[in-house]
Design an enzyme around this catalytic site. Structure first.
Site, PDB file in Angstrom:
ATOM      1  N   ASP A 116      14.889 -28.316 -28.831  1.00 40.85           N
ATOM      2  CA  ASP A 116      14.335 -29.677 -28.838  1.00 40.85           C
ATOM      3  C   ASP A 116      13.368 -29.851 -30.017  1.00 40.85           C
ATOM      4  OD1 ASP A 116      12.300 -28.133 -27.843  1.00 40.85           O
ATOM      5  OD2 ASP A 116      11.971 -29.320 -26.032  1.00 40.85           O
ATOM      6  N   SER A 117      13.208 -28.775 -30.828  1.00 50.32           N
ATOM      7  CA  SER A 117      12.513 -28.913 -32.110  1.00 50.32           C
ATOM      8  C   SER A 117      13.271 -29.880 -33.017  1.00 50.32           C
ATOM      9  CB  SER A 117      12.360 -27.547 -32.789  1.00 50.32           C
ATOM     10  OG  SER A 117      13.592 -26.861 -32.813  1.00 50.32           O
ATOM     11  N   ASP A 139      18.420 -26.641 -25.428  1.00 52.50           N
ATOM     12  CA  ASP A 139      17.201 -26.971 -24.681  1.00 52.50           C
ATOM     13  C   ASP A 139      17.422 -28.167 -23.776  1.00 52.50           C
ATOM     14  OD1 ASP A 139      15.114 -25.215 -25.230  1.00 52.50           O
ATOM     15  OD2 ASP A 139      14.589 -26.226 -27.104  1.00 52.50           O
ATOM     16  N   LYS A 174      18.271 -23.841 -21.946  1.00 49.75           N
ATOM     17  CA  LYS A 174      16.930 -23.238 -21.929  1.00 49.75           C
ATOM     18  C   LYS A 174      15.954 -24.238 -21.324  1.00 49.75           C
ATOM     19  CE  LYS A 174      14.471 -22.382 -25.898  1.00 49.75           C
ATOM     20  NZ  LYS A 174      13.294 -23.253 -25.747  1.00 49.75           N
ATOM     21  N   GLU A 177      11.668 -24.740 -20.192  1.00 50.88           N
ATOM     22  CA  GLU A 177      10.306 -24.236 -20.368  1.00 50.88           C
ATOM     23  C   GLU A 177       9.583 -24.171 -19.027  1.00 50.88           C
ATOM     24  OE1 GLU A 177       8.182 -26.560 -23.282  1.00 50.88           O
ATOM     25  OE2 GLU A 177       9.688 -26.187 -24.841  1.00 50.88           O
ATOM     26  N   GLU A 187       6.838 -17.419 -26.681  1.00 50.27           N
ATOM     27  CA  GLU A 187       6.349 -18.073 -27.905  1.00 50.27           C
ATOM     28  C   GLU A 187       4.837 -17.916 -28.046  1.00 50.27           C
ATOM     29  OE1 GLU A 187       7.881 -22.008 -28.554  1.00 50.27           O
ATOM     30  OE2 GLU A 187       6.494 -22.389 -30.225  1.00 50.27           O
TER      31      GLU A 187
HETATM   32  O1  KIV Z   1      12.970 -25.939 -29.749  1.00 49.05           O
HETATM   33  C1  KIV Z   1      12.927 -24.849 -30.333  1.00 49.05           C
HETATM   34  O2  KIV Z   1      13.272 -24.724 -31.517  1.00 49.05           O
HETATM   35  C2  KIV Z   1      12.460 -23.692 -29.584  1.00 49.05           C
HETATM   36  C3  KIV Z   1      12.179 -22.442 -30.358  1.00 49.05           C
HETATM   37  C4  KIV Z   1      10.919 -22.581 -31.101  1.00 49.05           C
HETATM   38  C5  KIV Z   1      12.201 -21.248 -29.496  1.00 49.05           C
HETATM   39  O3  KIV Z   1      12.298 -23.760 -28.404  1.00 49.05           O
END
Ligand code: KIV
Length: 273
Positions: free
Chosen positions: A53-54, A92, A122, A124, A191
């Protein structure tokens, strides 16, 4: 008779990652959000591609990961999956698509798997999301956990500083990691936490621990590709190693193009019909 072709790369599965941990082979993971970049990264031999989600930051220019939607994640992830032959693709679940209740979490995860063809999701968080993790796993969807600095909670933390430096937070992180492993997660991202704590988690858990800003005594590393390639110059945490300066390379290529266009040097006689 098997029709598997000899030149087809062996696909990375969650099982392969587990075997890598057992034999001490480190796992490489990078983010990708589009077809072209995913193709380069996959063919280069990366083990795991994270459609993170980056994307909210590096693709859409938002300050945090909070605004990105499930539909947007699905759009990016399906482009990535179309490019990938070998890597395991993890996506994510974005903020707001799983925290409400476990049924909503399952629906979001199912949409990602059905509409993108990805191999896992993924999420969190630790104990507080374990009901959602369990429900998603019960549907046969592999889940990667994410503990430590969890960017979707940035407004709760109020800062991007290293997490779990104090004893109480470190204890909770270790407990959460065990809870996620017991629930059935195939791996966990840690992280921005002290290297010693990450090493402890990696030793105590059987599943692969992937670090970002968590030192080298874990089972693998992940970075945001735009950061490590130097496309994004606005982010320089201590843990980031830049392997290239693509910002400068692209700027100079674009400058050369502008000059050639202005001076009538592009296109030349051979570049026209
Ligand atoms: O969203 C992302 O890129 C991440 C990584 C920093 C692990 O969760």
């Amino acid at each position: 008779m098997s029709v598997a072709s000899a030149d087809k790369p062996k696909k990375i599965t969650t099982h392969v990652l587990q075997e890598m941990k057992v034999r001490g082979e480190k796992i490489s993971m990078l983010t990708a959000y589009d077809y072209s970049m995913a193709k380069i990264i996959d063919r280069a031999g990366i083990d795991v591609i994270l459609v993170g989600d980056s994307a909210s930051n590096v693709m859409a220019g938002y300050e945090t990961t909070l605004p990105i939607t499930l539909n947007e994640m699905i759009y990016y992830a399906s482009a990535v999956v179309r490019a990938v032959e070998r890597a395991l693709v993890v996506v994510d679940l974005p903020f707001g698509s799983y925290q409400g209740n476990s049924k909503e979490a399952l629906n979001s995860a199912i949409r990602i798997m059905k509409e993108t063809g990805a191999h896992g999701v993924k999420l969190e968080g630790g104990k507080e999301i374990v009901e959602s993790v369990t429900r998603i796993l019960c549907a046969g969807i592999p889940v990667m956990g994410h503990l430590g600095l969890t960017p979707q909670s940035i407004h709760k933390f109020g800062t991007f500083v290293v997490r779990a430096r104090d004893e109480e937070e470190a204890k909770k992180l270790v407990e959460d990691a065990h809870v996620l492993e017991e629930a059935g997660c195939f791996s966990i991202v840690l992280e921005k936490i002290p290297a010693r704590l990450a090493a402890q988690v990696s030793q105590e858990l059987k599943i692969p621990i992937i670090g970002i800003g968590a030192g080298r005594f874990v089972d693998g590393q992940v970075l945001v590709s735009h950061d490590m390639l130097g496309i994004n110059q606005d982010f320089s945490p201590r843990f980031l190693r830049r392997y290239h300066n693509l910002y400068q390379e692209i700027t100079s290529a674009v400058n050369n193009y502008i000059t050639d266009v202005k001076n009538l040097e592009f296109p030349n006689d051979k570049e026209q019909y």
